[in-house]
Design a protein around this motif. Structure first.
Motif, PDB file in Angstrom:
ATOM      1  N   ALA A   1       0.832  -1.203   0.000  1.00  0.00           N
ATOM      2  CA  ALA A   1       0.000   0.000   0.000  1.00  0.00           C
ATOM      3  C   ALA A   1       0.868   1.254   0.000  1.00  0.00           C
ATOM      4  CB  ALA A   1      -0.919  -0.006   1.223  1.00  0.00           C
ATOM      5  N   ARG A   2       1.954   1.212   0.785  1.00  0.00           N
ATOM      6  CA  ARG A   2       2.847   2.346   0.848  1.00  0.00           C
ATOM      7  C   ARG A   2       3.544   2.572  -0.484  1.00  0.00           C
ATOM      8  NH1 ARG A   2       7.012   1.194   5.064  1.00  0.00           N
ATOM      9  NH2 ARG A   2       5.146   0.947   6.324  1.00  0.00           N
ATOM     10  N   ALA A   3       3.725   1.479  -1.265  1.00  0.00           N
ATOM     11  CA  ALA A   3       4.450   1.573  -2.527  1.00  0.00           C
ATOM     12  C   ALA A   3       3.523   1.868  -3.701  1.00  0.00           C
ATOM     13  CB  ALA A   3       5.215   0.273  -2.781  1.00  0.00           C
ATOM     14  N   ALA A   4       2.236   2.159  -3.427  1.00  0.00           N
ATOM     15  CA  ALA A   4       1.303   2.459  -4.507  1.00  0.00           C
ATOM     16  C   ALA A   4       1.823   3.625  -5.341  1.00  0.00           C
ATOM     17  CB  ALA A   4      -0.068   2.803  -3.927  1.00  0.00           C
ATOM     18  N   ILE A   5       1.639   3.531  -6.643  1.00  0.00           N
ATOM     19  CA  ILE A   5       2.166   4.537  -7.551  1.00  0.00           C
ATOM     20  C   ILE A   5       1.203   5.721  -7.639  1.00  0.00           C
ATOM     21  CG2 ILE A   5       3.000   4.986  -9.883  1.00  0.00           C
ATOM     22  CD1 ILE A   5       4.676   3.026  -8.228  1.00  0.00           C
ATOM     23  N   PRO A   6       1.638   6.935  -7.293  1.00  0.00           N
ATOM     24  CA  PRO A   6       0.756   8.102  -7.369  1.00  0.00           C
ATOM     25  C   PRO A   6       0.411   8.429  -8.811  1.00  0.00           C
ATOM     26  CG  PRO A   6       3.008   8.759  -6.854  1.00  0.00           C
ATOM     27  CD  PRO A   6       2.974   7.271  -6.778  1.00  0.00           C
TER      28      PRO A   6
ATOM     29  N   THR B   1       1.471  14.497  -9.570  1.00  0.00           N
ATOM     30  CA  THR B   1       2.456  15.072  -8.655  1.00  0.00           C
ATOM     31  C   THR B   1       1.801  15.504  -7.348  1.00  0.00           C
ATOM     32  OG1 THR B   1       2.186  17.197  -9.788  1.00  0.00           O
ATOM     33  CG2 THR B   1       4.065  15.835 -10.444  1.00  0.00           C
ATOM     34  N   ASP B   2       0.543  15.949  -7.390  1.00  0.00           N
ATOM     35  CA  ASP B   2      -0.153  16.313  -6.152  1.00  0.00           C
ATOM     36  C   ASP B   2      -0.252  15.109  -5.225  1.00  0.00           C
ATOM     37  OD1 ASP B   2      -0.485  18.938  -6.786  1.00  0.00           O
ATOM     38  OD2 ASP B   2      -2.560  18.749  -7.489  1.00  0.00           O
ATOM     39  N   GLU B   3      -0.601  13.967  -5.806  1.00  0.00           N
ATOM     40  CA  GLU B   3      -0.689  12.746  -5.000  1.00  0.00           C
ATOM     41  C   GLU B   3       0.692  12.333  -4.499  1.00  0.00           C
ATOM     42  OE1 GLU B   3      -2.218   8.111  -5.458  1.00  0.00           O
ATOM     43  OE2 GLU B   3      -2.862   9.623  -6.917  1.00  0.00           O
ATOM     44  N   PHE B   4       1.695  12.500  -5.354  1.00  0.00           N
ATOM     45  CA  PHE B   4       3.070  12.176  -4.947  1.00  0.00           C
ATOM     46  C   PHE B   4       3.487  13.001  -3.738  1.00  0.00           C
ATOM     47  CE2 PHE B   4       7.561  13.236  -4.903  1.00  0.00           C
ATOM     48  CZ  PHE B   4       8.168  11.991  -4.964  1.00  0.00           C
TER      49      PHE B   4
END
Length: 276
Positions: A148-153, A156-159
């Motif tokens: 879950a932590r490695a989910a790809i945003p 850029t806002d999500e990143f």
């Protein structure tokens, strides 16, 4: 010292291979067996270099310093040792060996010693690169929390939202660890520097997203091992995003953050013998 280090590394790679075999991780066991054989060959190669350079065989009694401690014996012996943690231990071993040989090369009293040390440093760096690639694969395959932590945003806002939370969490941990190490009279500088950079990253992310830094309770018992793990996870997280995203801007910012994370990790690893 180089001979003793290579033999010890070979022994530990064999131990990691045995532990992975018990877990049914046969591919990883084979990889560690391969590295054990490589380190044994390095040890033999070093005896040949010694014979050629000094016209005498290696005498371990001539090593007037304690051989640097590479493998984390406590972590490596743990029954909860996962593939990711095993590879993290292996990567750290190669990075410490690289740092040692680089130091020897820089301080070498003659050209031959410098050349030999530089050659050994390059080999350790190549090993570390291969193991880091394997560690990234293991990172993706870890438990649901890590996935879950490695989910790809997707943007850029999500990143930056993800970065804000993770950087501030790591900063609080490393700031607390710095206080603990300072109180113990140990080298806290790398973790204090990491906390400062992580705070800077979090504040940049907060400004870009218009969010406030999150409320995070202070750590009661931070450890050096826990601090290093957070540094490693940050590098793996950003590298994973950069490798898997299809958005060019997300790739660019994640590569920038991976570079900063690697700088923090390298600084901490370089001072680890004094911090342990």
């Amino acid at each position: 010292m180089a001979y003793a280090m290579e033999r010890e590394s070979a022994r530990w790679y064999g131990e990691l291979a045995a532990r992975m075999r018990l877990r049914g991780e046969m591919a990883l066991a084979s990889l560690f067996d391969f590295f054990a054989s490589i380190e044994e060959k390095h040890a033999v190669h070093i005896t040949t270099l010694t014979q050629d350079a000094l016209d005498q065989s290696i005498d371990l009694a001539q090593a007037s310093w304690e051989v640097p401690e590479n493998f984390d014996e406590e972590a490596g012996s743990s029954h909860t040792l996962t593939p990711y943690l095993a590879l993290a231990i292996a990567v750290r071993n190669e990075e410490r060996a690289f740092a040692f040989y680089t130091y020897v090369a820089a301080e070498a009293p003659d050209e031959r010693t410098r050349t030999i040390a530089e050659d050994l440093a390059r080999e350790e760096l190549d090993h570390a690169a291969l193991l880091r690639a394997e560690r990234r694969r293991a990172y993706r395959a870890e438990d649901g929390t890590r996935r879950a932590r490695a989910a790809i945003p997707a943007s850029t806002d999500e990143f930056w939202t993800i970065s804000l939370r993770e950087e501030w969490r790591a900063a609080r941990y490393h700031r607390a660890l710095g206080r603990v190490l300072t109180d113990l009279g140990r080298d806290a500088a790398p973790f204090i520097a990491a906390a400062s950079d992580e705070e800077s990253c979090a504040n940049e992310a907060a400004a870009l997203t218009g969010q406030a830094v999150p409320e995070i309770a202070p750590e009661d018992r931070p450890t050096v091992e826990g601090g290093l793990r957070l540094l490693e996870e940050a590098f793996e997280r950003y590298s994973d995003i950069a490798e898997r995203t299809g958005d060019e801007e997300v790739m660019r910012v994640s590569m920038d953050m991976a570079t900063r994370a690697l700088r923090r990790l390298s600084l901490a690893l370089g001072s680890l013998p004094a911090a342990r």
